[in-house]
Design a protein around this motif. Structure first.
Motif, PDB file in Angstrom:
ATOM      1  N   ASN A 218      46.496  34.928  16.552  1.00 38.47           N
ATOM      2  CA  ASN A 218      47.466  35.655  17.375  1.00 38.47           C
ATOM      3  C   ASN A 218      46.925  36.022  18.750  1.00 38.47           C
ATOM      4  O   ASN A 218      47.560  36.787  19.479  1.00 38.47           O
ATOM      5  N   THR A 219      45.758  35.504  19.091  1.00 38.16           N
ATOM      6  CA  THR A 219      45.159  35.774  20.401  1.00 38.16           C
ATOM      7  C   THR A 219      45.131  34.480  21.199  1.00 38.16           C
ATOM      8  O   THR A 219      44.414  33.544  20.858  1.00 38.16           O
ATOM      9  N   ASN A 220      45.938  34.416  22.266  1.00 44.51           N
ATOM     10  CA  ASN A 220      46.070  33.190  23.044  1.00 44.51           C
ATOM     11  C   ASN A 220      45.497  33.302  24.454  1.00 44.51           C
ATOM     12  O   ASN A 220      45.372  32.293  25.159  1.00 44.51           O
ATOM     13  N   LYS A 221      45.158  34.515  24.885  1.00 41.55           N
ATOM     14  CA  LYS A 221      44.595  34.726  26.221  1.00 41.55           C
ATOM     15  C   LYS A 221      43.583  35.862  26.173  1.00 41.55           C
ATOM     16  O   LYS A 221      43.730  36.806  25.397  1.00 41.55           O
ATOM     17  N   ILE A 222      42.572  35.747  27.018  1.00 37.24           N
ATOM     18  CA  ILE A 222      41.644  36.838  27.266  1.00 37.24           C
ATOM     19  C   ILE A 222      41.696  37.118  28.764  1.00 37.24           C
ATOM     20  O   ILE A 222      41.487  36.205  29.580  1.00 37.24           O
ATOM     21  N   TYR A 223      41.986  38.363  29.151  1.00 34.15           N
ATOM     22  CA  TYR A 223      42.102  38.706  30.566  1.00 34.15           C
ATOM     23  C   TYR A 223      40.782  39.226  31.128  1.00 34.15           C
ATOM     24  O   TYR A 223      39.960  39.794  30.405  1.00 34.15           O
ATOM     25  N   THR A 224      40.611  39.021  32.423  1.00 32.17           N
ATOM     26  CA  THR A 224      39.464  39.616  33.104  1.00 32.17           C
ATOM     27  C   THR A 224      39.735  41.101  33.352  1.00 32.17           C
ATOM     28  O   THR A 224      40.874  41.563  33.229  1.00 32.17           O
ATOM     29  N   LYS A 225      38.682  41.831  33.694  1.00 29.07           N
ATOM     30  CA  LYS A 225      38.899  43.169  34.223  1.00 29.07           C
ATOM     31  C   LYS A 225      39.726  43.037  35.504  1.00 29.07           C
ATOM     32  O   LYS A 225      39.698  42.011  36.188  1.00 29.07           O
ATOM     33  N   LYS A 226      40.462  44.064  35.863  1.00 32.07           N
ATOM     34  CA  LYS A 226      41.332  43.990  37.031  1.00 32.07           C
ATOM     35  C   LYS A 226      40.525  43.821  38.317  1.00 32.07           C
ATOM     36  O   LYS A 226      39.524  44.500  38.532  1.00 32.07           O
ATOM     37  N   ILE A 227      40.977  42.889  39.155  1.00 32.43           N
ATOM     38  CA  ILE A 227      40.316  42.594  40.425  1.00 32.43           C
ATOM     39  C   ILE A 227      41.247  43.005  41.562  1.00 32.43           C
ATOM     40  O   ILE A 227      42.390  42.549  41.641  1.00 32.43           O
ATOM     41  N   ASN A 228      40.765  43.856  42.454  1.00 31.69           N
ATOM     42  CA  ASN A 228      41.571  44.396  43.546  1.00 31.69           C
ATOM     43  C   ASN A 228      41.538  43.448  44.749  1.00 31.69           C
ATOM     44  O   ASN A 228      40.474  43.149  45.285  1.00 31.69           O
ATOM     45  N   VAL A 229      42.717  42.958  45.148  1.00 33.41           N
ATOM     46  CA  VAL A 229      42.794  42.089  46.326  1.00 33.41           C
ATOM     47  C   VAL A 229      43.471  42.798  47.501  1.00 33.41           C
ATOM     48  O   VAL A 229      43.834  42.166  48.496  1.00 33.41           O
ATOM     49  N   LYS A 230      43.594  44.103  47.418  1.00 37.84           N
ATOM     50  CA  LYS A 230      44.238  44.862  48.494  1.00 37.84           C
ATOM     51  C   LYS A 230      43.470  44.676  49.805  1.00 37.84           C
ATOM     52  O   LYS A 230      42.264  44.901  49.877  1.00 37.84           O
ATOM     53  N   GLY A 231      44.192  44.244  50.844  1.00 40.51           N
ATOM     54  CA  GLY A 231      43.593  44.079  52.168  1.00 40.51           C
ATOM     55  C   GLY A 231      42.721  42.852  52.324  1.00 40.51           C
ATOM     56  O   GLY A 231      42.140  42.633  53.393  1.00 40.51           O
ATOM     57  N   ALA A 232      42.617  42.015  51.289  1.00 43.50           N
ATOM     58  CA  ALA A 232      41.766  40.829  51.377  1.00 43.50           C
ATOM     59  C   ALA A 232      42.343  39.839  52.395  1.00 43.50           C
ATOM     60  O   ALA A 232      43.555  39.659  52.500  1.00 43.50           O
ATOM     61  N   LYS A 233      41.451  39.187  53.169  1.00 43.82           N
ATOM     62  CA  LYS A 233      41.909  38.232  54.173  1.00 43.82           C
ATOM     63  C   LYS A 233      40.965  37.045  54.312  1.00 43.82           C
ATOM     64  O   LYS A 233      40.904  36.408  55.370  1.00 43.82           O
ATOM     65  N   THR A 234      40.247  36.769  53.248  1.00 38.42           N
ATOM     66  CA  THR A 234      39.362  35.610  53.268  1.00 38.42           C
ATOM     67  C   THR A 234      39.123  35.135  51.845  1.00 38.42           C
ATOM     68  O   THR A 234      39.303  35.912  50.885  1.00 38.42           O
ATOM     69  N   ASN A 235      38.728  33.885  51.718  1.00 37.91           N
ATOM     70  CA  ASN A 235      38.367  33.392  50.390  1.00 37.91           C
ATOM     71  C   ASN A 235      37.197  34.201  49.856  1.00 37.91           C
ATOM     72  O   ASN A 235      36.307  34.619  50.609  1.00 37.91           O
TER      73      ASN A 235
END
Length: 198
Positions: free
Chosen positions: A151-168
């Motif tokens: 019953n487990t089909n995905k494992i998520y990462t810890k949350k990653i904040n992309v607020k204000g990001a403007k580059t790779n």
């Protein structure tokens, strides 16, 4: 009667300390718990006032040993207590555990490779947007009870904040294992995020 009174007096002179310690699961066989169990148990210790300060949570281990169970099913398993060498030298020493038995349902152990999903939040800098993401590795090896893995089909990462990001950017992050019945063998992944200017 005098002996009984003397023993009672000696016991009544002992100090008491109650500590909470993690419950360790020992499962080296083919089965794993599929039911919830307490993460901590309470241990009450009685010792001479001069010795009670030596009693710490680091000196006591509580173990639920499932290794000798060979057949799937439900069991009442006693909690085993292991004392450090220092605590073994204390005399008198009384140790009681609550609860001293745990009800567990056991199921066959299995292995599954589960895809990893990125958990992003926040809004990039104006004029930028996320065009692609990459996860290395893209799936991870997970051990757990058969029914839970099914019953487990995905494992998520810890949350990653992309607020204000403007580059790779790239970042190493841990996985968010929300099910204590599962063990992720490699708990970190590398995330690549591409976000060209619009």
């Amino acid at each position: 009667i005098a002996i009984v009174i003397y023993i009672f007096h000696q016991v009544s002179m002992l100090d008491r300390k109650v500590i909470s310690i993690p419950l360790e699961i020992k499962s080296e066989g083919a089965l794993l718990p599929v039911s919830d169990y307490p993460s901590h148990i309470k241990v009450a210790v009685r010792a001479e006032p001069s010795d009670i300060h030596l009693v710490t949570s680091g000196g006591i281990k509580a173990i639920l040993n499932l290794t000798n169970y060979a057949k799937a099913g439900s069991y009442v398993v006693p909690v085993e207590i292991s004392l450090s060498n220092l605590l073994r030298t204390i005399d008198p020493l009384e140790v009681t555990v609550k609860p001293d038995k745990i009800f567990v349902s056991l199921e066959e152990k299995a292995i599954k490779y589960i895809p990893v999903e990125i958990a992003l939040y926040g809004v990039p800098e104006s004029g930028y947007k996320i065009s692609s993401t990459e996860i290395v590795p893209s799936s991870v090896k997970v051990i757990g009870p058969v029914s839970v893995l099914e019953n487990t089909n995905k494992i998520y990462t810890k949350k990653i904040n992309v607020k204000g990001a403007k580059t790779n950017f790239s970042v190493e992050t841990e996985l968010d294992n929300i099910n204590s019945l599962l063990e992720i063998l490699k708990n970190t992944v590398l995330i690549y995020v591409s976000m060209p200017h619009n």
